[in-house]
Motif scaffolding. Structure first.
Motif, PDB file in Angstrom:
ATOM      1  N   ASP A  47       0.841  -1.213   0.000  1.00 21.64           N
ATOM      2  CA  ASP A  47       0.000   0.000   0.000  1.00 21.64           C
ATOM      3  C   ASP A  47       0.870   1.253   0.000  1.00 21.64           C
ATOM      4  OD1 ASP A  47      -2.315  -1.407  -0.019  1.00 21.64           O
ATOM      5  OD2 ASP A  47      -2.782  -1.151   2.115  1.00 21.64           O
ATOM      6  N   GLN A  50       2.419   1.914  -3.401  1.00 17.09           N
ATOM      7  CA  GLN A  50       1.408   2.527  -4.272  1.00 17.09           C
ATOM      8  C   GLN A  50       1.237   4.020  -3.937  1.00 17.09           C
ATOM      9  OE1 GLN A  50      -2.276   0.351  -4.269  1.00 17.09           O
ATOM     10  NE2 GLN A  50      -3.388   2.030  -5.186  1.00 17.09           N
ATOM     11  N   GLU A  51       1.100   4.287  -2.666  1.00 16.54           N
ATOM     12  CA  GLU A  51       0.887   5.669  -2.219  1.00 16.54           C
ATOM     13  C   GLU A  51       2.066   6.569  -2.602  1.00 16.54           C
ATOM     14  OE1 GLU A  51      -0.308   5.776   1.910  1.00 16.54           O
ATOM     15  OE2 GLU A  51      -0.071   7.956   1.976  1.00 16.54           O
ATOM     16  N   LYS A  55       1.846   9.783  -5.005  1.00 21.15           N
ATOM     17  CA  LYS A  55       2.283  11.077  -4.443  1.00 21.15           C
ATOM     18  C   LYS A  55       3.359  11.700  -5.313  1.00 21.15           C
ATOM     19  CE  LYS A  55       1.911  10.966   0.608  1.00 21.15           C
ATOM     20  NZ  LYS A  55       2.733  10.780   1.821  1.00 21.15           N
ATOM     21  N   THR A  80       6.130   8.679   4.325  1.00 20.78           N
ATOM     22  CA  THR A  80       4.847   8.017   4.051  1.00 20.78           C
ATOM     23  C   THR A  80       4.701   6.766   4.916  1.00 20.78           C
ATOM     24  OG1 THR A  80       5.012   8.789   1.777  1.00 20.78           O
ATOM     25  CG2 THR A  80       3.388   7.086   2.198  1.00 20.78           C
ATOM     26  N   HIS A  84       2.004   6.174   7.765  1.00 26.14           N
ATOM     27  CA  HIS A  84       1.120   5.015   7.613  1.00 26.14           C
ATOM     28  C   HIS A  84       1.116   4.180   8.905  1.00 26.14           C
ATOM     29  CE1 HIS A  84      -0.921   2.064   4.956  1.00 26.14           C
ATOM     30  NE2 HIS A  84      -0.450   1.218   5.854  1.00 26.14           N
TER      31      HIS A  84
ATOM     32  N   GLU B  75      -5.345   3.710 -10.104  1.00 28.78           N
ATOM     33  CA  GLU B  75      -5.584   4.770  -9.110  1.00 28.78           C
ATOM     34  C   GLU B  75      -5.390   6.154  -9.731  1.00 28.78           C
ATOM     35  OE1 GLU B  75      -6.697   6.267  -5.527  1.00 28.78           O
ATOM     36  OE2 GLU B  75      -6.740   4.160  -6.122  1.00 28.78           O
TER      37      GLU B  75
END
Lengths: 206, 170
Positions: A47, A50-51, A55, A80, A84, B75
């Protein structure tokens, strides 16, 4: 920064998704290593990967090239991942049998007892890491997982080399205390395997 | 001269991280040959690094990443759609007229005004479907307009006697 990477970053700054894919191909494993080093949980680390790249597409416009691109990316990843971990807060309550933790099939072939001990050890490491202040945790991951130099760490963490060394020192000291059942059990017998200290690190010039 | 552990310990961590100079390396290694405590301290650091690093490396090796990129792509596309919608919403929110929803009575008033104007404008104009003007004659007393209707084949003669009078003859 090499000219090729410069060109890719420039394209990405203009919103080119293909350029982002090139950056992903080059750095995703490093980003995953940092993320996994912080959260020590497969799904959460994915996750975070991906974030971070989403970003990056939005924030890369702010990258002015004053530092190395990878230190910029590593800093973003670390922030991040730590955010998280703070948000989920799961790390303080996770148990050995939690679902979603990484358990490849071939691990099962090692035998249930060994697997249990390994998972217990990993869990202890995870809990110990979570007891460190974020800066010390970041220093340990950058150095011991990602193998960054002090200079690179200082760039990624936005501090001096002296501060990097201090964070590493106190982080290691605390980890050794928290994991004293597993680290530093050096009796005469263990030392006899390397009586003259032959397997020693080399200097950075080697 | 033998270096003390306290003086070497300051260099030991740098040595472990391969950040020492060649001179410092020789110094530390010379000390390590004779000092069990410092060798053990070094080994503790190595063990700690293994504990931290090995599970991470194993996890990386076992992971497959192509689908992660697919998720990222999805996404990004989703966010683009949202961005378009959000832009529209923000524009609506920013515009004070639309935000206060005064545009509904304003539009209704405009429609009513248009209807009234149309009624006034077209009030005195004869309306014959499929009619076309065949001839138009002006004089000092009367004006004559001749219309030709296509289907019933009827001719309409429109006499204008003045601004107030008008007469229609079929």
């Amino acid at each position: 920064m090499n000219p090729e990477e410069n060109e890719v970053i420039s394209r990405c700054q203009q919103g080119d998704e293909e350029a982002l894919k090139e950056i992903f191909d080059k750095y995703h494993k490093k980003v995953y290593r940092i993320a996994y080093g912080v959260v020590r949980h497969r799904e959460e680390a994915l996750d975070i990967v991906q974030e971070v790249f989403i970003k990056l597409l939005h924030s890369i416009k702010n990258f002015k090239g004053r530092s190395q691109f990878y230190t910029y990316l590593y800093r973003m990843t670390m922030n991040t991942a730590i955010d998280h971990a703070r948000k989920t807060g799961k790390q303080f309550f996770s148990s050995l049998d939690e679902e979603g933790s990484f358990e490849p099939r071939d691990e099962l072939e090692k035998g249930p007892e060994r697997l249990f001990l390994q998972k217990e050890l990993e869990e202890r490491v995870k809990l110990a890491m979570n007891k460190l202040p974020a800066e010390q945790k970041a220093a340990l991951i950058f150095r011991d997982v990602e193998g960054l130099s002090y200079q690179e760490m200082a760039e990624a963490m936005g501090c001096s080399i002296g501060t990097v060394m201090s964070r590493l020192h106190y982080g290691r000291k605390k980890m050794q205390e928290l994991l004293k059942e597993y680290v530093g059990l050096h009796g005469q017998d263990r030392d006899s395997s390397d009586p003259q200290g032959q397997n020693l690190p080399r200097s950075k010039k080697d | 001269m033998k270096n003390s552990c306290s003086s070497i310990s300051k260099l030991l961590e740098k040595y472990f991280d391969r950040e020492v100079t060649e001179k410092e390396r020789v110094l530390v290694e010379g000390h390590l040959q004779d000092c069990l405590a410092c060798r053990n301290a070094l080994r503790s650091m190595e063990e700690l690094r293994t504990l931290i690093k090995v599970p991470v490396e194993e996890a990386v090796q076992k992971e497959e990443f192509p689908w992660v990129w697919q998720k990222i792509e999805r996404e990004i596309r989703l966010q683009k759609k949202l961005t378009w919608w959000q832009t529209l919403r923000s524009w609506i929110d920013v515009s004070p007229l639309l935000k206060r929803k005064v545009w509904i009575p304003a539009a209704a008033t405009l429609v009513v005004l248009l209807l009234i104007s149309a009624q006034i404008i077209f009030q005195k104009t004869p309306s014959y479907p499929d009619a076309s003007v065949v001839e138009y004659v002006e004089s000092q007393t009367d004006n004559v307009m001749v219309y030709q209707l296509e289907k019933p084949k009827v001719t309409v003669i429109w006499l204008f006697e003045g601004p107030e009078k008008e007469q229609t003859t079929l």
